[in-house]
Design an enzyme around this catalytic site. Structure first.
Site, PDB file in Angstrom:
ATOM      1  N   HIS A  50       0.757  -1.229   0.096  1.00 43.58           N
ATOM      2  CA  HIS A  50      -0.059  -0.017  -0.036  1.00 43.58           C
ATOM      3  C   HIS A  50       0.877   1.188   0.054  1.00 43.58           C
ATOM      4  O   HIS A  50       1.724   1.169   0.732  1.00 43.58           O
ATOM      5  CB  HIS A  50      -0.921   0.122   1.350  1.00 43.58           C
ATOM      6  CG  HIS A  50      -1.948   0.777   1.392  1.00 43.58           C
ATOM      7  ND1 HIS A  50      -1.938   2.237   1.190  1.00 43.58           N
ATOM      8  CD2 HIS A  50      -3.353   0.734   0.810  1.00 43.58           C
ATOM      9  CE1 HIS A  50      -3.053   2.813   1.040  1.00 43.58           C
ATOM     10  NE2 HIS A  50      -3.982   1.892   0.919  1.00 43.58           N
TER      11      HIS A  50
ATOM     12  N   ASP B 242      -7.980  -5.317   0.031  1.00 41.93           N
ATOM     13  CA  ASP B 242      -8.513  -6.178  -0.940  1.00 41.93           C
ATOM     14  C   ASP B 242      -7.965  -7.539  -0.814  1.00 41.93           C
ATOM     15  O   ASP B 242      -8.734  -8.454  -1.451  1.00 41.93           O
ATOM     16  CB  ASP B 242      -7.899  -5.518  -2.505  1.00 41.93           C
ATOM     17  CG  ASP B 242      -8.287  -4.203  -2.648  1.00 41.93           C
ATOM     18  OD1 ASP B 242      -7.545  -3.252  -2.938  1.00 41.93           O
ATOM     19  OD2 ASP B 242      -9.592  -4.265  -2.629  1.00 41.93           O
TER      20      ASP B 242
HETATM   21  C1  SDX Z   1      -6.201  -0.009  -2.645  1.00 37.34           C
HETATM   22  O1  SDX Z   1      -4.274   4.598  -2.056  1.00 37.34           O
HETATM   23  C2  SDX Z   1      -5.293   3.884  -1.477  1.00 37.34           C
HETATM   24  O2  SDX Z   1      -5.997   4.424  -0.351  1.00 37.34           O
HETATM   25  C3  SDX Z   1      -5.949   2.690  -2.296  1.00 37.34           C
HETATM   26  C4  SDX Z   1      -6.972   2.156  -1.425  1.00 37.34           C
HETATM   27  C5  SDX Z   1      -8.185   2.659  -1.152  1.00 37.34           C
HETATM   28  O3  SDX Z   1      -8.985   2.377  -0.223  1.00 37.34           O
HETATM   29  O4  SDX Z   1      -8.672   3.696  -1.723  1.00 37.34           O
HETATM   30  O5  SDX Z   1      -6.326   1.545  -0.121  1.00 37.34           O
HETATM   31  C6  SDX Z   1      -7.433   0.760  -2.095  1.00 37.34           C
HETATM   32  O6  SDX Z   1      -6.052   0.289  -3.867  1.00 37.34           O
HETATM   33  C7  SDX Z   1      -5.355  -1.178  -2.133  1.00 37.34           C
HETATM   34  C8  SDX Z   1      -4.009  -1.337  -3.102  1.00 37.34           C
HETATM   35  C9  SDX Z   1      -4.829  -2.465  -3.819  1.00 37.34           C
HETATM   36  N1  SDX Z   1      -3.687  -2.947  -4.735  1.00 37.34           N
HETATM   37  C10 SDX Z   1      -2.856  -4.008  -4.791  1.00 37.34           C
HETATM   38  O7  SDX Z   1      -3.143  -4.822  -3.950  1.00 37.34           O
HETATM   39  C11 SDX Z   1      -1.932  -4.272  -6.067  1.00 37.34           C
HETATM   40  C12 SDX Z   1      -0.655  -4.940  -5.449  1.00 37.34           C
HETATM   41  N2  SDX Z   1       0.077  -3.759  -4.750  1.00 37.34           N
HETATM   42  C13 SDX Z   1       1.014  -3.003  -5.599  1.00 37.34           C
HETATM   43  O8  SDX Z   1       0.695  -2.849  -6.863  1.00 37.34           O
HETATM   44  C14 SDX Z   1       1.584  -1.536  -4.673  1.00 37.34           C
HETATM   45  O9  SDX Z   1       1.797  -2.149  -3.432  1.00 37.34           O
HETATM   46  C15 SDX Z   1       0.605  -0.498  -4.527  1.00 37.34           C
HETATM   47  C16 SDX Z   1       0.245  -0.042  -6.002  1.00 37.34           C
HETATM   48  C17 SDX Z   1      -0.807  -0.842  -3.702  1.00 37.34           C
HETATM   49  C18 SDX Z   1       1.347   0.868  -4.047  1.00 37.34           C
HETATM   50  O10 SDX Z   1       2.440   0.963  -4.695  1.00 37.34           O
HETATM   51  P1  SDX Z   1       3.587   1.919  -4.358  1.00 37.34           P
HETATM   52  O11 SDX Z   1       3.161   2.821  -3.276  1.00 37.34           O
HETATM   53  O12 SDX Z   1       3.970   2.731  -5.690  1.00 37.34           O
HETATM   54  O13 SDX Z   1       4.844   1.019  -3.978  1.00 37.34           O
HETATM   55  P2  SDX Z   1       5.774   0.629  -4.906  1.00 37.34           P
HETATM   56  O14 SDX Z   1       5.138  -0.160  -6.159  1.00 37.34           O
HETATM   57  O15 SDX Z   1       6.901   1.667  -5.140  1.00 37.34           O
HETATM   58  O16 SDX Z   1       6.456  -0.479  -4.212  1.00 37.34           O
HETATM   59  C19 SDX Z   1       7.262  -0.306  -3.235  1.00 37.34           C
HETATM   60  C20 SDX Z   1       8.426  -1.732  -3.684  1.00 37.34           C
HETATM   61  C21 SDX Z   1       8.816  -1.919  -4.947  1.00 37.34           C
HETATM   62  O17 SDX Z   1       9.845  -2.568  -4.557  1.00 37.34           O
HETATM   63  P3  SDX Z   1      11.221  -1.890  -5.287  1.00 37.34           P
HETATM   64  O18 SDX Z   1      11.052  -0.994  -6.343  1.00 37.34           O
HETATM   65  O19 SDX Z   1      11.194  -0.424  -3.819  1.00 37.34           O
HETATM   66  O20 SDX Z   1      12.303  -2.713  -5.257  1.00 37.34           O
HETATM   67  O21 SDX Z   1       7.482  -2.830  -3.102  1.00 37.34           O
HETATM   68  C22 SDX Z   1       7.397  -3.579  -3.981  1.00 37.34           C
HETATM   69  C23 SDX Z   1       7.793  -2.790  -5.370  1.00 37.34           C
HETATM   70  O22 SDX Z   1       8.135  -3.683  -6.255  1.00 37.34           O
HETATM   71  N3  SDX Z   1       6.114  -4.101  -4.046  1.00 37.34           N
HETATM   72  C24 SDX Z   1       5.614  -5.372  -4.173  1.00 37.34           C
HETATM   73  C25 SDX Z   1       4.153  -5.483  -4.035  1.00 37.34           C
HETATM   74  N4  SDX Z   1       3.654  -4.011  -3.676  1.00 37.34           N
HETATM   75  C26 SDX Z   1       4.813  -3.341  -3.915  1.00 37.34           C
HETATM   76  N5  SDX Z   1       6.433  -6.577  -4.476  1.00 37.34           N
HETATM   77  C27 SDX Z   1       5.613  -7.405  -4.525  1.00 37.34           C
HETATM   78  N6  SDX Z   1       4.013  -7.761  -4.353  1.00 37.34           N
HETATM   79  C28 SDX Z   1       3.356  -6.601  -4.104  1.00 37.34           C
HETATM   80  N7  SDX Z   1       2.058  -6.490  -4.004  1.00 37.34           N
END
Ligand code: SDX
Length: 467
Positions: free
Chosen positions: A343, A401
């Site tokens: 998140h 989720d």
């Molecule tokens: C919702 O914003 C809100 O409030 C949203 C929400 C709401 O109520 O409105 O809470 C609802 O959207 C919840 C999130 C649902 N999405 C998912 O579950 C999809 C999977 N999650 C990822 O796509 C990600 O965690 C996000 C999009 C939710 C957040 O992405 P960020 O904040 O941009 O973080 P990032 O992608 O920069 O990740 C940081 C690191 C990265 O690695 P590095 O580049 O630092 O090496 O963590 C890794 C990412 O690769 N990472 C994951 C991961 N999520 C982040 N690695 C594996 N699996 C994951 N799910």
């Protein structure tokens, strides 16, 4: 009533009375005129040695902000913050999140208390008006919303234009935007009464459109709303009842549905809410703004994640495959991510996920589902991931989720409807944030800038001279 024009930063000012309303432009927020000196930060441009000072503003709780609204005018530079990881795009009193502590407050009330002690329409009133309703206000609000649940009879013909196998979010985006084609008496965003009616119509009619979308996709007849039912009972009735036999709403499932709506109602300035605010800043009508929020929510990185979690669990298929998928989720060359994990704000357990997990066990128990294979995989996946150094170091926890899809599937919803249910709940958050923005005295159109990396100006090359 005290109106504050939010254009001064703890500077001395005046209080005047106009028609019984006390107008003041002397201070920010809810505190009394602050005697504290104006806080500032100083920016030094090392290229020129010039120093620039910017005001710092304090909210009621949470991080302070540096007011950089004059930065470009004073420095000729923009800030650069793709993804808005460090940017407060607005001032809001609706929802507060502390991602490190896993705290979520709606108008100051914790999500855990609201999920356990309140109901969805009461939370809708709280988000819209800022206070929990008293018994009389609640009765009136429930009656108003109930009486707005029907949609214009002609709207049913829109559905016939869609393929039966259209993704329900495609249908919902279209039909919610089309509400603007019918409700011309609630399009004037400068009329407070019309803003209120539009908010009521959206909260009440989006569930009806969601149920119609589902019925159309399975070829069953549309079911009209029933005014004697509660919001969530009515939604389940419109979705699952058929004209050929009586349908009794299971009160445990209705309560679970209501709690799931509460957990999804609002969440600060997430992607879809920011989309609604930006659309609204151009003074687009509220129905168009909410349709833009639905479009943004559809993405699997956002609200589409609940559907993506179920698809992922089905793909994993067996607990023995979990290590391989966890390995893939860490591989930068692999696009696979653990859906339902991570998140932007929560670097601790999403408080909603905990409540969702409890609700999951409640619903499966009520339905007599002893060992749901997908739940088994989800629980094992969570256990392994939370012990994995990669997830611990990156503070990746299950989010709202992760469990919702398992509950919704058990309740009989197809996976493709999960994000539609998220939109049904989030409509009140979107409309509350839209209303707050429109009523902000300093509201202006949102228009971000960029760091340009394209070609400098160059002369046009006629076609016959191009290689
Ligand atoms: C919702 O914003 C809100 O409030 C949203 C929400 C709401 O109520 O409105 O809470 C609802 O959207 C919840 C999130 C649902 N999405 C998912 O579950 C999809 C999977 N999650 C990822 O796509 C990600 O965690 C996000 C999009 C939710 C957040 O992405 P960020 O904040 O941009 O973080 P990032 O992608 O920069 O990740 C940081 C690191 C990265 O690695 P590095 O580049 O630092 O090496 O963590 C890794 C990412 O690769 N990472 C994951 C991961 N999520 C982040 N690695 C594996 N699996 C994951 N799910």
């Amino acid at each position: 009533m005290l109106h504050r024009k939010k254009n001064c930063l703890n500077a001395p000012g005046t209080l005047e009375f106009h028609e019984g309303i006390l107008w003041g432009d002397i201070f920010m927020g809810d505190s009394a005129p602050s005697s504290k000196p104006q806080q500032t930060v100083t920016l030094t441009d090392n290229a020129t040695g010039r120093k620039f000072e910017f005001p710092v503003r304090e909210g009621s709780i949470g991080p302070r902000v540096i007011d950089i609204s004059k930065l470009y005018a004073e420095t000729g530079m923009f800030t650069y913050d793709p993804g808005f990881t460090s940017t407060a795009a607005c001032e809001s009193a609706v929802t507060y999140i502390d991602g490190d502590k896993g705290i979520l407050l709606h108008r100051g009330y914790s999500i855990k208390e609201l999920a356990k002690k309140s109901d969805f329409l009461e939370v809708c009133y709280l988000l819209l008006h800022g206070e929990l309703p008293n018994p009389e206000q609640k009765k009136e609000f429930v009656t108003i919303i109930t009486r707005h649940t029907m949609v214009h009879e002609q709207m049913q013909f829109f559905f016939r234009g869609f393929r039966r196998d259209s993704h329900p979010m495609a249908v919902l985006v279209g039909t919610v935007g089309a509400l603007a084609a019918f409700y011309h008496d609630s399009l004037d965003i400068d009329d407070p009464r019309q803003r209120e009616i539009a908010a009521h119509r959206l909260i009440a009619k989006v569930p009806t459109l969601a149920a119609l979308t589902y019925k159309y996709s399975i070829g069953q007849p549309f079911v009209y709303p029933r005014n004697e039912l509660s919001f969530s009972e009515n939604f389940l009735h419109m979705t699952f009842s058929v004209p050929t036999e009586p349908y009794k709403v299971n009160p445990i499932l209705a309560r679970a549905m209501d709690r799931i709506f509460i957990l999804h109602a609002d969440h600060e300035q997430n992607a879809s809410t920011s989309t609604v605010r930006l659309a609204g800043s151009s003074r687009a009508n509220p129905f168009a703004c909410i349709a833009s929020g639905i479009a943004s929510l559809w993405g699997p990185a956002h609200g589409g994640a609940n559907e993506a979690v179920l698809l992922m669990l089905n793909k994993i298929a067996d607990k023995k495959n979990i290590p391989e998928y966890i390995k893939r989720s860490k591989d930068k060359n692999d696009s696979f991510r653990l859906m339902g994990f991570g998140h932007r704000v929560y670097k601790n357990y999403d408080p909603r996920a905990e409540i969702m997990r409890e609700t999951c066990h409640e619903v499966l128990g009520e339905l007599g589902i002893k060992n749901d294979p997908l739940l088994d995989i989800a629980l094992e996946l969570e256990r392994i991931a939370l012990q994995d150094p990669y997830f611990i170091e990156k503070k990746l926890y299950p989010n709202v989720d992760f469990y919702s899809g398992i509950i919704l599937k058990a309740m009989g919803f197809p996976t493709s409807m999960f994000t539609v249910l998220f939109a049904v709940a989030r409509t009140v958050g979107w409309v509350s944030q839209w209303k707050e923005m429109i009523e902000e005295p300093t509201q202006k159109i949102g228009r971000p800038r960029q760091l340009y990396t394209g070609s400098p100006e160059r002369a046009f090359v006629p076609l016959d001279q191009r290689k």
